[in-house]
Design a protein around this motif. Structure first.
Motif, PDB file in Angstrom:
ATOM      1  N   LEU A  52       0.819  -1.212   0.000  1.00  0.00           N
ATOM      2  CA  LEU A  52       0.000   0.000   0.000  1.00  0.00           C
ATOM      3  C   LEU A  52       0.848   1.254   0.000  1.00  0.00           C
ATOM      4  CD1 LEU A  52      -2.661  -1.049   2.646  1.00  0.00           C
ATOM      5  CD2 LEU A  52      -2.674  -1.435   0.189  1.00  0.00           C
ATOM      6  N   GLY A  53       2.189   1.080  -0.016  1.00  0.00           N
ATOM      7  CA  GLY A  53       3.055   2.243  -0.068  1.00  0.00           C
ATOM      8  C   GLY A  53       3.666   2.635   1.253  1.00  0.00           C
ATOM      9  N   PHE A  54       3.454   1.841   2.314  1.00  0.00           N
ATOM     10  CA  PHE A  54       4.119   2.136   3.568  1.00  0.00           C
ATOM     11  C   PHE A  54       5.608   1.869   3.396  1.00  0.00           C
ATOM     12  CE2 PHE A  54      -0.160   1.669   5.042  1.00  0.00           C
ATOM     13  CZ  PHE A  54      -0.247   2.571   6.092  1.00  0.00           C
ATOM     14  N   PRO A  55       6.486   2.693   3.979  1.00  0.00           N
ATOM     15  CA  PRO A  55       7.926   2.523   3.771  1.00  0.00           C
ATOM     16  C   PRO A  55       8.461   1.266   4.418  1.00  0.00           C
ATOM     17  CG  PRO A  55       7.527   4.150   5.490  1.00  0.00           C
ATOM     18  CD  PRO A  55       6.178   3.810   4.880  1.00  0.00           C
ATOM     19  N   THR A  56       9.445   0.654   3.764  1.00  0.00           N
ATOM     20  CA  THR A  56      10.150  -0.460   4.372  1.00  0.00           C
ATOM     21  C   THR A  56      11.214   0.107   5.288  1.00  0.00           C
ATOM     22  OG1 THR A  56      11.813  -0.538   2.646  1.00  0.00           O
ATOM     23  CG2 THR A  56       9.809  -1.821   2.284  1.00  0.00           C
ATOM     24  N   ALA A  57      11.886  -0.777   6.030  1.00  0.00           N
ATOM     25  CA  ALA A  57      12.912  -0.308   6.967  1.00  0.00           C
ATOM     26  C   ALA A  57      13.995   0.460   6.235  1.00  0.00           C
ATOM     27  CB  ALA A  57      13.507  -1.493   7.716  1.00  0.00           C
ATOM     28  N   GLY A  58      14.417  -0.042   5.074  1.00  0.00           N
ATOM     29  CA  GLY A  58      15.468   0.626   4.331  1.00  0.00           C
ATOM     30  C   GLY A  58      15.033   1.974   3.809  1.00  0.00           C
ATOM     31  N   GLU A  59      13.816   2.028   3.287  1.00  0.00           N
ATOM     32  CA  GLU A  59      13.310   3.283   2.768  1.00  0.00           C
ATOM     33  C   GLU A  59      13.202   4.330   3.865  1.00  0.00           C
ATOM     34  OE1 GLU A  59       9.671   1.922   1.247  1.00  0.00           O
ATOM     35  OE2 GLU A  59      10.404   1.498  -0.769  1.00  0.00           O
ATOM     36  N   GLU A  60      12.750   3.886   5.014  1.00  0.00           N
ATOM     37  CA  GLU A  60      12.535   4.820   6.094  1.00  0.00           C
ATOM     38  C   GLU A  60      13.850   5.334   6.646  1.00  0.00           C
ATOM     39  OE1 GLU A  60       9.940   4.959  10.188  1.00  0.00           O
ATOM     40  OE2 GLU A  60       9.645   3.382   8.727  1.00  0.00           O
ATOM     41  N   ALA A  61      14.867   4.488   6.677  1.00  0.00           N
ATOM     42  CA  ALA A  61      16.158   4.904   7.201  1.00  0.00           C
ATOM     43  C   ALA A  61      16.754   6.021   6.363  1.00  0.00           C
ATOM     44  CB  ALA A  61      17.121   3.714   7.226  1.00  0.00           C
ATOM     45  N   GLU A 303     -11.465  -2.346   0.805  1.00  0.00           N
ATOM     46  CA  GLU A 303     -10.843  -1.062   0.468  1.00  0.00           C
ATOM     47  C   GLU A 303     -10.045  -0.599   1.678  1.00  0.00           C
ATOM     48  OE1 GLU A 303     -12.135   3.582  -0.510  1.00  0.00           O
ATOM     49  OE2 GLU A 303     -13.602   1.954  -0.722  1.00  0.00           O
ATOM     50  N   ILE A 304      -8.812  -0.148   1.450  1.00  0.00           N
ATOM     51  CA  ILE A 304      -7.961   0.325   2.540  1.00  0.00           C
ATOM     52  C   ILE A 304      -7.679   1.796   2.325  1.00  0.00           C
ATOM     53  CG2 ILE A 304      -5.805   0.039   3.793  1.00  0.00           C
ATOM     54  CD1 ILE A 304      -6.832  -2.727   1.516  1.00  0.00           C
ATOM     55  N   GLU A 305      -8.031   2.610   3.302  1.00  0.00           N
ATOM     56  CA  GLU A 305      -7.877   4.057   3.210  1.00  0.00           C
ATOM     57  C   GLU A 305      -6.695   4.509   4.064  1.00  0.00           C
ATOM     58  OE1 GLU A 305     -10.578   6.911   5.366  1.00  0.00           O
ATOM     59  OE2 GLU A 305     -11.296   7.228   3.314  1.00  0.00           O
ATOM     60  N   THR A 306      -5.700   5.136   3.427  1.00  0.00           N
ATOM     61  CA  THR A 306      -4.531   5.657   4.131  1.00  0.00           C
ATOM     62  C   THR A 306      -4.466   7.159   3.921  1.00  0.00           C
ATOM     63  OG1 THR A 306      -3.002   5.441   2.260  1.00  0.00           O
ATOM     64  CG2 THR A 306      -3.333   3.489   3.654  1.00  0.00           C
ATOM     65  N   SER A 362      -9.507  -0.779  11.701  1.00  0.00           N
ATOM     66  CA  SER A 362      -8.338   0.063  11.521  1.00  0.00           C
ATOM     67  C   SER A 362      -7.056  -0.744  11.644  1.00  0.00           C
ATOM     68  CB  SER A 362      -8.326   1.197  12.555  1.00  0.00           C
ATOM     69  OG  SER A 362      -8.311   0.673  13.880  1.00  0.00           O
ATOM     70  N   VAL A 363      -5.973  -0.178  11.123  1.00  0.00           N
ATOM     71  CA  VAL A 363      -4.662  -0.821  11.157  1.00  0.00           C
ATOM     72  C   VAL A 363      -3.727   0.028  12.001  1.00  0.00           C
ATOM     73  CG1 VAL A 363      -2.691  -1.629   9.800  1.00  0.00           C
ATOM     74  CG2 VAL A 363      -4.995  -1.748   8.842  1.00  0.00           C
ATOM     75  N   GLN A 364      -3.062  -0.587  12.970  1.00  0.00           N
ATOM     76  CA  GLN A 364      -2.101   0.130  13.801  1.00  0.00           C
ATOM     77  C   GLN A 364      -0.664  -0.231  13.409  1.00  0.00           C
ATOM     78  OE1 GLN A 364      -5.140  -0.960  15.349  1.00  0.00           O
ATOM     79  NE2 GLN A 364      -5.591   1.190  14.982  1.00  0.00           N
ATOM     80  N   VAL A 365       0.177   0.774  13.371  1.00  0.00           N
ATOM     81  CA  VAL A 365       1.590   0.609  13.036  1.00  0.00           C
ATOM     82  C   VAL A 365       2.423   1.024  14.245  1.00  0.00           C
ATOM     83  CG1 VAL A 365       3.464   1.447  11.565  1.00  0.00           C
ATOM     84  CG2 VAL A 365       1.220   1.004  10.581  1.00  0.00           C
ATOM     85  N   VAL A 366       3.504   0.303  14.495  1.00  0.00           N
ATOM     86  CA  VAL A 366       4.439   0.659  15.561  1.00  0.00           C
ATOM     87  C   VAL A 366       5.758   1.062  14.922  1.00  0.00           C
ATOM     88  CG1 VAL A 366       5.695  -0.144  17.598  1.00  0.00           C
ATOM     89  CG2 VAL A 366       3.354  -0.910  17.196  1.00  0.00           C
ATOM     90  N   ARG A 367       6.198   2.291  15.190  1.00  0.00           N
ATOM     91  CA  ARG A 367       7.439   2.797  14.601  1.00  0.00           C
ATOM     92  C   ARG A 367       8.393   3.232  15.697  1.00  0.00           C
ATOM     93  NH1 ARG A 367       5.562   5.972   9.142  1.00  0.00           N
ATOM     94  NH2 ARG A 367       7.718   5.603   8.575  1.00  0.00           N
ATOM     95  N   GLU A 368       9.630   2.815  15.560  1.00  0.00           N
ATOM     96  CA  GLU A 368      10.642   3.185  16.527  1.00  0.00           C
ATOM     97  C   GLU A 368      10.943   4.681  16.435  1.00  0.00           C
ATOM     98  OE1 GLU A 368      14.031   0.722  15.959  1.00  0.00           O
ATOM     99  OE2 GLU A 368      12.990  -1.135  16.457  1.00  0.00           O
ATOM    100  N   TYR A 382     -10.096   0.168   7.267  1.00  0.00           N
ATOM    101  CA  TYR A 382     -10.745  -0.754   6.346  1.00  0.00           C
ATOM    102  C   TYR A 382     -12.117  -0.194   5.973  1.00  0.00           C
ATOM    103  CZ  TYR A 382      -7.630  -4.150   8.720  1.00  0.00           C
ATOM    104  OH  TYR A 382      -6.575  -4.796   9.270  1.00  0.00           O
ATOM    105  N   LYS A 383     -12.498  -0.398   4.723  1.00  0.00           N
ATOM    106  CA  LYS A 383     -13.860  -0.106   4.298  1.00  0.00           C
ATOM    107  C   LYS A 383     -14.402  -1.324   3.557  1.00  0.00           C
ATOM    108  CE  LYS A 383     -13.571   4.941   3.838  1.00  0.00           C
ATOM    109  NZ  LYS A 383     -14.732   5.279   4.678  1.00  0.00           N
ATOM    110  N   SER A 384     -15.705  -1.454   3.539  1.00  0.00           N
ATOM    111  CA  SER A 384     -16.326  -2.583   2.848  1.00  0.00           C
ATOM    112  C   SER A 384     -16.178  -2.385   1.340  1.00  0.00           C
ATOM    113  CB  SER A 384     -17.805  -2.679   3.232  1.00  0.00           C
ATOM    114  OG  SER A 384     -18.554  -1.712   2.515  1.00  0.00           O
ATOM    115  N   PRO A 385     -16.404  -3.427   0.546  1.00  0.00           N
ATOM    116  CA  PRO A 385     -16.286  -3.295  -0.912  1.00  0.00           C
ATOM    117  C   PRO A 385     -17.130  -2.169  -1.503  1.00  0.00           C
ATOM    118  CG  PRO A 385     -16.374  -5.599  -0.333  1.00  0.00           C
ATOM    119  CD  PRO A 385     -16.628  -4.840   0.944  1.00  0.00           C
ATOM    120  N   LEU A 386     -18.263  -1.860  -0.884  1.00  0.00           N
ATOM    121  CA  LEU A 386     -19.120  -0.777  -1.364  1.00  0.00           C
ATOM    122  C   LEU A 386     -18.753   0.571  -0.754  1.00  0.00           C
ATOM    123  CD1 LEU A 386     -22.620  -2.544  -1.469  1.00  0.00           C
ATOM    124  CD2 LEU A 386     -21.012  -2.138  -3.350  1.00  0.00           C
TER     125      LEU A 386
END
Length: 425
Positions: A52-61, A303-306, A362-368, A382-386
């Motif tokens: 979905l475009g969230f950064p990987t560890a390398g990208e974020e560093a 559907e995932i809304e970011t 919802s989705v929770q992320v933990v970032r150092e 999260y959203k339903s297909p409609l």
């Protein structure tokens, strides 16, 4: 008392008052801008969120650290705190504990947001959060946990467990473990803290609210023995020509288990199915999508809304069965399990029976964090297909029926009757 002693006492009193004032000031704002570094941890969602475009560890560093550039006291909490810090550094004769001030300020900042899951983990708490359970320490207290507004609660209690014997019930929240009530216990922290050697004991204090949304309630403490519980994630039965499948959690192999159950029940003569995801706390979103794929030939699954927009996951077309389907849900159907129910309902692939689901979409992320510890925050919905909201709303059944006793189980009975009628109709 001598004059010198009185002067010392007065200075100490004024110093305490200044410290208390400083703590109150810092408790209302957040200290400096937080620089996000390293990777992120999501329970079962890392690979999926990467798509979905969230950064990987390398990208974020390699990403530029956030700071004060371009920020002002008109639009930035961190700039306001920076000004306060500068004033104190240049004028105040009283020092303060940076770590304590950070924790208090971030706790106040979290409380001021609309994110019920926003949590600052100091380094010590974060170490426990990410700690791997010790080898062979897979025993537990016989409870399946889920999470509501950042607090762990009991989704299910295993029969014959120590928890069941001491009266722990579905809906009880964790208030303290081994006397530690210094913070709200998340599901991940709770599971890891209670993953102990077979035969070990754990002292758990529970809060039993009058309603699921209540912040307080009756508290009671239990001393529970940890044991290894072999509880199957999928159970099946054939009721006439209806194949009944109970899925307790959406684990890493949930799609394989459900696929096998469908094949087995079909071979036994099932012409329709009931998928029971009552009390299911969710789990892996990718697996919820894969389970939905077993029944949905085409269309959007979720559907995932970011912050950057929306994306969708669609059906693959590799279905396990075209037979009529009924999905059973209740108020403890949560998270990825709600995604599954919404996908089947919106695609008109199944009738949903039971009661309104929890509404944890919802989705929770933990970032150092660069200065130690980590921040947990909501990164997606999260959203339903409609396009219907799941978070805070839940999934509304097509046929609502309250739960009966374990012996009568009116919800299951209606689901079986509905599944049978779909074939006859």
């Amino acid at each position: 008392m001598k004059h010198g002693d009185k002067t010392a006492v007065e200075k100490a009193r004024r110093a305490r008052e200044r410290n208390q004032h400083l703590a109150r000031v810092l408790g209302l704002v957040v200290i400096v801008a937080v620089a996000f570094v390293a990777g992120f941890l999501v329970r079962g969602e890392g690979a999926f969120l990467a798509t979905l475009g969230f950064p990987t560890a390398g990208e974020e560093a390699n990403a530029p650290a956030s700071g004060q550039a371009g920020k002002s006291t008109f639009d930035s909490v961190s700039a306001r705190v920076s000004e306060v810090e500068d004033v104190l550094a240049g004028n105040s004769v009283v020092s303060y504990d940076l770590d304590a001030a950070t924790a208090q300020a971030l706790a106040a900042f979290s409380a001021a947001t609309e994110d019920d899951y926003l949590t600052y983990f100091d380094p010590a708490r974060y170490e426990l959060y990410v700690r791997e359970s010790a080898e062979d320490s897979h025993a537990g207290i016989g409870v399946l946990f889920s999470e509501y507004d950042g607090r762990a609660y009991v989704s299910d209690v295993f029969e014959g467990s120590s928890a069941a014997a001491q009266g722990v019930q579905q809906g009880d929240f964790v208030a303290a473990i081994d006397g530690d009530d210094s913070h709200e216990w998340s599901m991940t922290e709770t599971v890891k803290a209670l993953s102990r050697e077979d035969g070990a004991t754990a002292v758990v204090t529970w809060m039993r609210p009058s309603t699921q949304e209540a912040d307080s309630g009756e508290e009671f403490t239990t001393t529970l023995e940890c044991s290894t519980y072999a509880v199957p994630n999928v159970t099946t039965e054939l009721a006439g020509t209806v194949g009944y499948i109970k899925l307790k959690q959406i684990t890493q192999n949930a799609d394989d288990l459900v696929d096998e159950a469908v094949a087995s029940l079909t071979a036994q003569g099932a012409t329709s199915f009931v998928l029971d995801i009552r009390d299911n706390p969710g789990g892996y979103l990718t697996q919820a999508v894969d389970v939905a794929n077993l029944f949905v030939k085409s269309g959007v699954i979720v559907e995932i809304e970011t912050l950057d927009g929306s994306t969708t996951k669609t059906a693959t077309g590799a279905v396990a069965t075209d037979a009529p389907l009924v999905v059973l849900v209740n108020g403890y159907t949560s998270a990825a399990a709600e995604v599954l129910a919404a996908a089947l309902q919106d695609n008109q692939r199944a009738q949903v029976v039971g009661t309104q689901t929890m509404g944890k979409g919802s989705v929770q992320v933990v970032r150092e964090l660069s200065f130690g510890g980590a921040l947990r925050y909501t990164a997606a919905y999260y959203k339903s297909p409609l396009g219907h909201d799941i978070d805070g709303v839940g999934v509304l059944p097509d046929k609502t029926v309250a739960a009966g006793s374990a012996a009568s189980d009116a919800q299951k009975r209606l689901a079986l009757e509905t599944a049978e009628s779909l074939v006859q109709g």
